[in-house]
Design a protein around this motif. Sequence first.
Motif, PDB file in Angstrom:
ATOM      1  N   UNK A   1      -3.876  -5.166  -1.208  1.00 38.51           N
ATOM      2  CA  UNK A   1      -5.257  -5.654  -1.262  1.00 38.51           C
ATOM      3  C   UNK A   1      -5.883  -5.269  -2.587  1.00 38.51           C
ATOM      4  N   UNK A   2      -5.671  -4.032  -3.034  1.00 40.58           N
ATOM      5  CA  UNK A   2      -6.048  -3.626  -4.392  1.00 40.58           C
ATOM      6  C   UNK A   2      -4.782  -3.183  -5.115  1.00 40.58           C
ATOM      7  N   UNK A   3      -4.725  -3.454  -6.385  1.00 40.41           N
ATOM      8  CA  UNK A   3      -3.509  -3.170  -7.145  1.00 40.41           C
ATOM      9  C   UNK A   3      -3.286  -1.669  -7.314  1.00 40.41           C
ATOM     10  N   UNK A   4      -4.334  -0.854  -7.183  1.00 42.42           N
ATOM     11  CA  UNK A   4      -4.182   0.587  -7.386  1.00 42.42           C
ATOM     12  C   UNK A   4      -3.495   1.260  -6.208  1.00 42.42           C
ATOM     13  N   UNK A   5      -3.366   0.540  -5.087  1.00 37.75           N
ATOM     14  CA  UNK A   5      -2.593   1.065  -3.957  1.00 37.75           C
ATOM     15  C   UNK A   5      -1.148   1.304  -4.364  1.00 37.75           C
ATOM     16  N   UNK A   6      -0.670   0.565  -5.365  1.00 42.13           N
ATOM     17  CA  UNK A   6       0.685   0.776  -5.876  1.00 42.13           C
ATOM     18  C   UNK A   6       0.859   2.207  -6.374  1.00 42.13           C
ATOM     19  N   UNK A   7      -0.160   2.735  -7.053  1.00 41.65           N
ATOM     20  CA  UNK A   7      -0.072   4.089  -7.593  1.00 41.65           C
ATOM     21  C   UNK A   7       0.073   5.112  -6.479  1.00 41.65           C
ATOM     22  N   UNK A   8      -0.549   4.867  -5.345  1.00 42.15           N
ATOM     23  CA  UNK A   8      -0.442   5.775  -4.208  1.00 42.15           C
ATOM     24  C   UNK A   8       0.985   5.806  -3.676  1.00 42.15           C
ATOM     25  N   UNK A   9       1.601   4.636  -3.577  1.00 45.26           N
ATOM     26  CA  UNK A   9       2.966   4.551  -3.041  1.00 45.26           C
ATOM     27  C   UNK A   9       3.996   5.093  -4.027  1.00 45.26           C
ATOM     28  N   UNK A  10       3.754   4.904  -5.310  1.00 47.89           N
ATOM     29  CA  UNK A  10       4.744   5.289  -6.312  1.00 47.89           C
ATOM     30  C   UNK A  10       4.541   6.702  -6.867  1.00 47.89           C
ATOM     31  N   UNK A  11       3.287   7.108  -7.099  1.00 52.34           N
ATOM     32  CA  UNK A  11       3.032   8.363  -7.798  1.00 52.34           C
ATOM     33  C   UNK A  11       2.347   9.421  -6.945  1.00 52.34           C
ATOM     34  N   UNK A  12       1.430   9.013  -6.065  1.00 52.90           N
ATOM     35  CA  UNK A  12       0.752  10.009  -5.248  1.00 52.90           C
ATOM     36  C   UNK A  12      -0.740   9.747  -5.112  1.00 52.90           C
ATOM     37  N   UNK A  13      -1.372  10.506  -4.226  1.00 51.68           N
ATOM     38  CA  UNK A  13      -2.766  10.280  -3.883  1.00 51.68           C
ATOM     39  C   UNK A  13      -3.705  10.513  -5.060  1.00 51.68           C
ATOM     40  N   UNK A  14      -3.514  11.589  -5.808  1.00 53.47           N
ATOM     41  CA  UNK A  14      -4.411  11.867  -6.935  1.00 53.47           C
ATOM     42  C   UNK A  14      -4.240  10.848  -8.050  1.00 53.47           C
ATOM     43  N   UNK A  15      -3.015  10.405  -8.264  1.00 52.12           N
ATOM     44  CA  UNK A  15      -2.787   9.348  -9.260  1.00 52.12           C
ATOM     45  C   UNK A  15      -3.501   8.070  -8.844  1.00 52.12           C
ATOM     46  N   UNK A  16      -3.424   7.776  -7.562  1.00 55.25           N
ATOM     47  CA  UNK A  16      -4.089   6.609  -6.991  1.00 55.25           C
ATOM     48  C   UNK A  16      -5.598   6.661  -7.214  1.00 55.25           C
ATOM     49  N   UNK A  17      -6.203   7.779  -6.853  1.00 55.14           N
ATOM     50  CA  UNK A  17      -7.651   7.914  -7.012  1.00 55.14           C
ATOM     51  C   UNK A  17      -8.051   7.930  -8.480  1.00 55.14           C
ATOM     52  N   UNK A  18      -7.205   8.506  -9.324  1.00 55.87           N
ATOM     53  CA  UNK A  18      -7.489   8.508 -10.763  1.00 55.87           C
ATOM     54  C   UNK A  18      -7.516   7.090 -11.307  1.00 55.87           C
ATOM     55  N   UNK A  19      -6.511   6.285 -10.945  1.00 55.24           N
ATOM     56  CA  UNK A  19      -6.477   4.895 -11.397  1.00 55.24           C
ATOM     57  C   UNK A  19      -7.673   4.111 -10.917  1.00 55.24           C
TER      58      UNK A  19
END
Length: 477
Positions: free
Chosen positions: A98-116
Motif C-alpha cells: 500500500x505504501x512503498x516504505x513497507x518494503x523497508x520494514x520487510x527487508x531492513x527492519x522497523x526503525x529503517x521503515x519509520x526512518x524512510x
Amino acid sequence: MTIVLTILIYFSALLLFSRLTSRKATNDTFYRANRQSPWYMVAFGMVGASISGVTFISVPGMVVRTDMTYLQTCLGFFFGYLAVAFILLPVYYRLNLTTIYSYLNQRLGQRSYLTGACFFLLSKMTGAAVRFFVVCFILQRFVLDALGVPFWVTVPVMVALIWLYTRRGGIKTLVWTDSFQTVCMLTALLLIIFKVIGALGLTPSEAVSLIANDSHSRIFVFDDWISKQNFWKMFFSGIFITIVMTGLDQDMMQKNMTCRSLRDAQKDMCTYGLAFFPVNLLFLSLGVLLMALARQQGLDVETMKGDELLPMFAASGMLGQIVVIFFSIGIVAASFSSADSALTALTTSWCVDICGRADDERLRKRSHIGMAVVFTLFILLFRMVNSTSVIDAIYIMCSYTYGPLLGLFAFGLFTRRQVNDRLVPYIAVASPLISWAIDVMASNLAGYHFGYELLMLNGLITFTGLWLTGLKRQKCL
C-alpha cells in the motif's frame, strides 16, 4: 473577477469528478483505487502531476540564465523512468504494498521503515509546499491583491478546495482529475505559445527557426566540467532525481500502483516518461519566444529573474485577457495536480506507515484534515524565507532529504547484508549533514559547486554508512 469566476468554474468541474468517482469509497479506494485504474488514464494524468506550477512558471524563465540546458536533465529523466518501471515496480507489485516504505520494514527492519517514512513526510511536505507556493503567490500578486484579499487568506482557501475534492475518493479521484488537469495545462501552454508567436508577427515555421537560431537555444554543454550545466552532471542527476522523486516517492508511486497489473503499470511509466521531454521542450521554447518578445519591446530580460518572465507577459494582460485566463487555469491545474496527490500521499503514509492503522477510516479522515492544516502552515512559512529560484530550491532540498531514501532502497535491493536497524536513523540524519559539509569545503577549497549531483553523493554516503555498520547477510526481497 473574470479570473476568479474561471477558477471557480474549474473547481466545480473537479468537484463533479470527485462526486462521480467517490461513490461507495472505502479506505482501499482512497489508498489504492481498488487497483482498477486504466493505465492510459494514469499515464496521461501523470504528465500533469509531474509538471507542477513550478514548472509552468520557472522552466520558461530558465533560458535567461542557463539556456535550454535543462533538457539534458530531461534526457536523464527518461532513463530514470525505465529504472523505476523495471527495477522498483516489480518489487512493489510482488509484495502487494500500500505504501512503498513497507518494503523497508520487510527487508531492513522497523526503525529503517519509520526512518524512510519520516524522510518522505518531511521531503514531500516541504517540496509540495514550495510548488504550491508558486500558484498562490502568482494569483495573489496579479489577481487577489487588487481585490483586497490577503495572502494568509488565499493559502488556506486554496488548500481547503483541494481537501474538499480529495477527501472521499482519494487516489481514485486523482487519477481522473489529473487527466482533466493535464488537458487544461497543455491547452493553456499551447495557446500562450501561439499568442506569443502572433505578437512577434511570425508564422509557426518562422518561430521554429527563431528558436533554433537563438543564442539561448543551446542544449548541450560538454566542454566545461566545472559548470553545473555540464551534460554528464545533468544527465546522471536526471536519472537519480527521477528514481528518487518518482520511484521512492509515495506520492508519485501511489497512482502507478493503482493499475490492474504490473505490466499495465510499466506501460504507464514508460509512456509518460517519453512525454516528459517534448513537454519541457515546449516550455523552454516558450521562454526563448518570450525573450525575443521582450527584446522587441525594448526590455532588458538579462537583468530580470527567470521566474518573472512568463508572468510578466501572461498574467499582466500584455498578450490579451484570454491569455490571462488560460495562464491562470494553467498554473492552477499544474499546481492542483501536484498538491492534491501530495496531500493524499501524506495522509496515506501517516496512517499506514507511522500509525500502522490502514483500516481505520476515522483516523484517515482526521489525518487528511491535519495534513491540510500543516501543509498550509508550510506554505506560509516558505513565503517568509524564500529567496532563491523556486525550482532550484526544490531540487536542492530534495538532494538533502531524498538522499537517505536513495541509500536505504539501494542497500535493500542490491545487497544481501542486514543493517544495524538501531543505527539507521542516525546514519540517515548524518548523511545530509556530511553532504552539506563536503559541498561547503569543495566550494571554498576548490571552487567546485555541487549541483543536482548532490543527491547521488548523499545517497552514496547513506549506503556506505549502512554497509559499514551492517550485521550479516540476508536474502534480498
